[in-house]
Design an enzyme around this catalytic site. Structure first.
Site, PDB file in Angstrom:
ATOM      1  N   CYS A  15      35.429   8.181  79.905  1.00  0.00           N
ATOM      2  CA  CYS A  15      35.814   8.323  78.504  1.00  0.00           C
ATOM      3  C   CYS A  15      34.617   7.917  77.655  1.00  0.00           C
ATOM      4  CB  CYS A  15      36.967   7.385  78.146  1.00  0.00           C
ATOM      5  SG  CYS A  15      38.435   7.645  79.150  1.00  0.00           S
ATOM      6  N   GLY A  59      34.795  13.084  77.599  1.00  0.00           N
ATOM      7  CA  GLY A  59      36.236  13.248  77.766  1.00  0.00           C
ATOM      8  C   GLY A  59      36.766  14.304  76.827  1.00  0.00           C
ATOM      9  N   ASN A 109      36.704   2.485  78.523  1.00  0.00           N
ATOM     10  CA  ASN A 109      35.995   3.402  79.416  1.00  0.00           C
ATOM     11  C   ASN A 109      35.839   2.684  80.748  1.00  0.00           C
ATOM     12  OD1 ASN A 109      32.555   4.544  79.711  1.00  0.00           O
ATOM     13  ND2 ASN A 109      34.372   5.303  80.700  1.00  0.00           N
ATOM     14  N   GLY A 110      36.402   3.291  81.787  1.00  0.00           N
ATOM     15  CA  GLY A 110      36.306   2.678  83.114  1.00  0.00           C
ATOM     16  C   GLY A 110      37.600   2.836  83.862  1.00  0.00           C
ATOM     17  N   TYR A 114      24.910  13.042  86.347  1.00  0.00           N
ATOM     18  CA  TYR A 114      25.659  14.068  85.630  1.00  0.00           C
ATOM     19  C   TYR A 114      26.211  13.632  84.273  1.00  0.00           C
ATOM     20  CZ  TYR A 114      29.783  16.848  84.411  1.00  0.00           C
ATOM     21  OH  TYR A 114      30.703  17.588  83.731  1.00  0.00           O
TER      22      TYR A 114
HETATM   23  P1  AMP Z   1      32.934  21.804  91.529  1.00  0.00           P
HETATM   24  O1  AMP Z   1      33.016  23.162  90.942  1.00  0.00           O
HETATM   25  O2  AMP Z   1      34.296  21.198  91.764  1.00  0.00           O
HETATM   26  O3  AMP Z   1      32.071  21.720  92.755  1.00  0.00           O
HETATM   27  O4  AMP Z   1      32.278  20.853  90.434  1.00  0.00           O
HETATM   28  C1  AMP Z   1      30.896  20.797  90.341  1.00  0.00           C
HETATM   29  C2  AMP Z   1      30.468  20.930  88.917  1.00  0.00           C
HETATM   30  O5  AMP Z   1      31.158  20.002  88.086  1.00  0.00           O
HETATM   31  C3  AMP Z   1      28.991  20.638  88.826  1.00  0.00           C
HETATM   32  O6  AMP Z   1      28.384  21.778  88.251  1.00  0.00           O
HETATM   33  C4  AMP Z   1      28.867  19.422  87.935  1.00  0.00           C
HETATM   34  O7  AMP Z   1      27.981  19.666  86.878  1.00  0.00           O
HETATM   35  C5  AMP Z   1      30.255  19.142  87.408  1.00  0.00           C
HETATM   36  N1  AMP Z   1      30.694  17.763  87.699  1.00  0.00           N
HETATM   37  C6  AMP Z   1      30.327  16.987  88.680  1.00  0.00           C
HETATM   38  N2  AMP Z   1      30.971  15.803  88.640  1.00  0.00           N
HETATM   39  C7  AMP Z   1      31.770  15.830  87.604  1.00  0.00           C
HETATM   40  C8  AMP Z   1      32.689  14.891  87.025  1.00  0.00           C
HETATM   41  N3  AMP Z   1      32.913  13.694  87.544  1.00  0.00           N
HETATM   42  N4  AMP Z   1      33.356  15.270  85.924  1.00  0.00           N
HETATM   43  C9  AMP Z   1      33.156  16.440  85.409  1.00  0.00           C
HETATM   44  N5  AMP Z   1      32.310  17.376  85.900  1.00  0.00           N
HETATM   45  C10 AMP Z   1      31.618  17.084  86.993  1.00  0.00           C
END
Ligand code: AMP
Length: 464
Positions: free
Chosen positions: A2, A28, A103-104, A243
């Site tokens: 968040c 978020g 946040n957490g 990320y």
């Molecule tokens: P996926 O399609 O499920 O493999 O998600 C991978 C994509 O989601 C990558 O392109 C990342 O940029 C993004 N991503 C990775 N970790 C997170 C996260 N915790 N929350 C939101 N997006 C994420």
């Protein structure tokens, strides 16, 4: 994950909080809210969706009076998509309004919640955050800030917290410093935010981080550190650099852009792609890492994928059906750049594999000869219990499959990830100051059984 924002001592408090939320939308997208407190009491507006949707009528922002405000953008890690879980939460403790933005993720929440319920607590939400309020309400301390200290000494996990009461604005950060949290000044007023990009937007100067384990209060006498929780080894979330945080932010004392670029550089050293004609990124989250990779490898960087910026982050949509659709809506290829080329596509991470599988197909349709997938983090094999919404091991593609099986699933010619050592060694401070649990399974706090998001949600639904 968040985003949180706090303003103290500014007649434009709600407006500044709104802008601070806007800058932290990436943290978020499920909901947003602002609470202000003035002599007449508390004023709140919150709702589901993006900040621009929730506050589409700007008059709403102006109708939140007072010089003190806190705000929250929500991305659920504990507690479902329900509107009642959108922050900041607002309660009455000893006849005083108390608003809280968190946040957490707390890890001993199930046992604590059950104990409180047996004791007569009636929970209004299924968030972990509400537990802190119930613990505050049960404290015998006089000042709200001391009640906060009592409450925090009974919880474990990751928290950057803002608590607004008529007595002042309280900020607290867990002793491991899991999530970023920064203090700034805007003229005479005080500003708190998850990321410095929020301070930049409103023209505030960064002062310092809220220290790990620090509980502080701002009131009309200024800032006072009220308590220091017992020290623990530092465990900053390394995934913030991979990320989550914006590249223009400075977190844990370092520029995100610089660290993310280093991940790309190390990846190029560890996993070259000889023969490739161009590198491309997956905009926007891997732009910086891809630049690092391209610079180091000497392969020309091109813009091969165009992102529709009006579609939210695909992963943040919690249901799989919606996630599939948003990947398609989100990206298209630049055929002139890609056709007949051998391409390195750099992404920051693979979670379920949905995004990359779809992208590899799009690249092939655009006439790419060979697709080399390079990931600027190690395989995510383990769920996060400290604030990221990673799914269970079974849903994490690297939790169940080998790298070669993943390559097959993605239909890529080659697939290589950054190593865990490569990730740790790319940091500017010792690698053991970071939580790497999602990659290594090495959890700084062993989570209690049943703290997984869905299990918790179901157990809470049954318990209330
Ligand atoms: P996926 O399609 O499920 O493999 O998600 C991978 C994509 O989601 C990558 O392109 C990342 O940029 C993004 N991503 C990775 N970790 C997170 C996260 N915790 N929350 C939101 N997006 C994420």
């Amino acid at each position: 994950m968040c985003g949180i924002i706090g303003i103290y001592g500014n007649p434009e408090a709600s407006n500044l909080a709104y802008l601070g939320l806007y800058a932290q939308q990436h943290r978020g997208q499920e909901g947003a809210g602002i609470v202000t407190i003035d002599d007449r009491g508390a004023h709140r507006h919150m709702g589901q969706g993006l900040v621009s949707d929730v506050f589409s009528n700007r008059k709403v922002v102006e109708s939140l009076p007072g010089s003190r405000a806190i705000g929250h953008t929500r991305y659920s890690t504990t507690g479902g998509l329900d509107a009642k879980n959108v922050g900041p939460l607002l309660f009455n403790v000893q006849n005083q309004p108390v608003a809280i933005a968190h946040n957490g993720n707390l890890v001993n929440l199930k046992a604590t919640r059950l104990r409180l319920q047996r004791d007569g607590a009636i929970f209004q939400t299924s968030t972990d955050t509400e537990i802190i309020i119930h613990l505050m309400a049960r404290s015998n301390a006089k000042r709200m800030v001391d009640r906060t200290v009592d409450a925090l000494s009974q919880v474990e996990g990751a928290y950057s917290l803002l608590i607004l009461t008529p007595e002042g604005l309280i900020a607290a950060r867990d002793p491991r410093g899991w999530r970023p949290f920064v203090i700034g000044r805007l003229g005479e007023s005080w500003v708190f935010a998850s990321e410095t990009c929020a301070l930049d937007l409103i023209g505030a100067q960064v002062l310092r981080d809220v220290q790990p384990g620090e509980v502080l209060q701002i009131d009309d006498d200024g800032l006072a550190t009220v308590h220091q929780l017992p020290a623990q080894p530092l465990k900053h979330c390394i995934f913030e650099y991979v990320y989550f945080a914006r590249p223009d932010s400075r977190i844990f004392g370092d520029n995100v852009d610089k660290m993310r670029r280093k991940l790309g550089i190390t990846l190029a050293d560890e996993a070259p792609a000889p023969g490739a004609d161009i590198t491309i990124s997956v905009p926007d989250s891997s732009n910086t890492a891809a630049l690092g990779y391209a610079d180091r490898s000497g392969i020309r960087h091109e813009i091969g994928l165009i992102r529709n910026h009006y579609v939210g982050r695909s992963f943040i949509r919690p249901e799989q059906r919606l996630r599939d659709l948003t990947v398609k809506l989100k990206f298209n290829t630049v055929k002139g750049v890609l056709e007949d080329r051998e391409v390195v596509i750099v992404d920051d991470s693979i979670v379920r594999g949905t995004t990359m599988r779809r992208l590899v197909r799009l690249l092939r349709q655009a006439g790419v000869k060979k697709v080399h997938v390079r990931i600027a983090s190690p395989p995510i094999r383990h769920p996060c219990h400290f604030g990221l919404d990673f799914p269970t091991e079974q849903e994490l593609i690297a939790g169940r499959d080998s790298v070669d099986q993943i390559r097959e699933y993605l239909e890529a010619d080659t697939l290589e990830y950054l190593s865990l050592d490569g990730l740790r060694n790319s940091m500017d401070r010792p690698g053991d100051q970071f939580c790497t649990a999602c990659f290594s399974g090495d959890y700084p706090i062993v989570p209690e059984a049943g703290s997984d998001k869905q299990i918790f949600e179901n157990s809470v639904a049954g318990a209330d």
